[in-house]
Design a protein around this motif. Structure first.
Motif, PDB file in Angstrom:
ATOM      1  N   TYR A  31      18.531 -27.605 -19.699  1.00 30.37           N
ATOM      2  CA  TYR A  31      17.508 -28.619 -20.003  1.00 30.37           C
ATOM      3  C   TYR A  31      17.809 -29.866 -19.191  1.00 30.37           C
ATOM      4  O   TYR A  31      18.967 -30.264 -19.013  1.00 30.37           O
ATOM      5  N   LYS A  35      12.195 -31.546 -15.073  1.00 31.63           N
ATOM      6  CA  LYS A  35      12.401 -30.111 -14.889  1.00 31.63           C
ATOM      7  C   LYS A  35      12.640 -29.739 -13.433  1.00 31.63           C
ATOM      8  O   LYS A  35      13.410 -28.814 -13.130  1.00 31.63           O
ATOM      9  N   GLU A  39      15.333 -26.833 -10.736  1.00 34.68           N
ATOM     10  CA  GLU A  39      14.643 -25.737 -10.048  1.00 34.68           C
ATOM     11  C   GLU A  39      15.597 -24.753  -9.386  1.00 34.68           C
ATOM     12  O   GLU A  39      15.410 -23.529  -9.484  1.00 34.68           O
ATOM     13  N   LEU A  42      17.020 -22.532 -12.012  1.00 37.76           N
ATOM     14  CA  LEU A  42      16.017 -21.604 -12.538  1.00 37.76           C
ATOM     15  C   LEU A  42      15.761 -20.478 -11.542  1.00 37.76           C
ATOM     16  O   LEU A  42      15.578 -19.316 -11.939  1.00 37.76           O
ATOM     17  N   TRP A  48      15.050 -21.810 -18.800  1.00 40.15           N
ATOM     18  CA  TRP A  48      14.630 -23.170 -19.113  1.00 40.15           C
ATOM     19  C   TRP A  48      14.447 -23.363 -20.609  1.00 40.15           C
ATOM     20  O   TRP A  48      13.915 -22.496 -21.302  1.00 40.15           O
TER      21      TRP A  48
END
Length: 292
Positions: A31, A35, A39, A42, A48
């Motif tokens: 978190y 956001k 990246e 992720l 996420w």
């Protein structure tokens, strides 16, 4: 034991640190307030989460590295924070440079829930984070430290248990006090070299190998010489750290005049709009002071 990792704070250092744990085979729930800064993680398979609470519900060991003590308090102790949603037996490792008293409070409130907590601030900047060569100084219960040392070893080359809760933060204050004074010397030295008509990189080639050798001159000094003021560590966060150290010294009833002077210079950098530069941005203050 295969443990699921939670990571809150994917900024200049946090993203690299979390990536090392992922590369070591740990599933990560992440978190960050922005956001897009997560990246890269992720893209490598991190999951996420929409809040610190969601991280806490999914991870066995939850790492936090955020900006200010107020951020730490909200992230860990807030109503949507980690501790409110962490089951007993989970471990919270706060790697933010924060207030020793807050580290003690987190430890105490976590213990009441059966949750273990460590304060584990780091030193080494963006380079240390990318290269997994951080110094990590840890406060809390020794048994908890032993449970997560293998994870900390993935991110650092010098991982040290420093004692009871808050001891990691006190050790980090020693680190920041030393850096603050050293950075004054770095920028004055290189500004002197500049005014003398010398090539800054060539000067660093010499003085960076002798008694004046330090990361400050050899890493941050090189950035100054090359006109690179991007943050490995933000000026605004360094001002926060110096403020914590000065407050702790006042509480313990002694003076740190050298740190107070360095703090004034960095506050001037903030006033000039340099808060989002790296700590080497102090050089720009000395340029302005001398009419450059």
């Amino acid at each position: 034991m295969d443990r699921t990792i939670g990571w809150i704070g994917t900024g200049v250092m946090g993203a690299s640190m979390c990536m090392h744990l992922m590369k070591a085979g740990h599933e990560a729930f992440v978190y960050n307030r922005t956001k897009s800064k997560a990246e890269a993680l992720l893209n490598e398979g991190a999951v996420w989460c929409e809040s610190p609470a969601q991280v806490a519900r999914n991870a066995d060991v939850i790492f936090t590295i955020v900006g200010y003590p107020s951020d730490v308090e909200q992230t860990i102790l807030g109503t949507d924070g980690v501790l409110q949603h962490a089951d007993a037996s989970k471990i919270i490792v706060d790697m933010t440079t924060s207030e020793p008293a807050l580290a003690e409070r987190i430890f105490q409130e976590a213990a009441r829930k059966g949750v273990e907590a460590l304060d584990a601030p780091v030193s080494g900047g963006d380079v240390g984070a990318r290269e997994a060569k951080l110094a990590i100084m840890v406060g809390g219960e020794r048994e908890t430290f032993d449970k997560v040392k293998d994870l900390l070893d993935v991110m650092g080359t010098n991982v040290q248990y420093r004692g009871k809760a808050g001891s990691g933060q006190h050790t980090k204050m020693c680190n920041q006090i030393l850096i603050a004074g050293t950075m004054i010397g770095v920028v004055e030295s290189l500004f002197y070299a500049y005014k003398s008509g010398m090539d800054l990189n060539e000067v660093i080639d010499v003085i960076g190998t002798g008694a004046a050798s330090s990361v400050c001159i050899n890493v941050l000094g090189r950035r100054i010489a090359n006109g690179d003021f991007d943050p490995g560590f933000f000026i605004k966060h360094f001002v926060k750290d110096m403020g914590i150290a000065l407050a702790e010294a006042k509480r313990m009833q002694f003076a740190l005049p050298g740190l107070a002077l360095a703090h004034q210079f960095y506050v001037s950098a903030m006033a000039l709009g340099y808060e989002d530069l790296g700590t080497q941005g102090l050089y720009k203050v000395f340029e302005k002071m001398n009419g450059e």
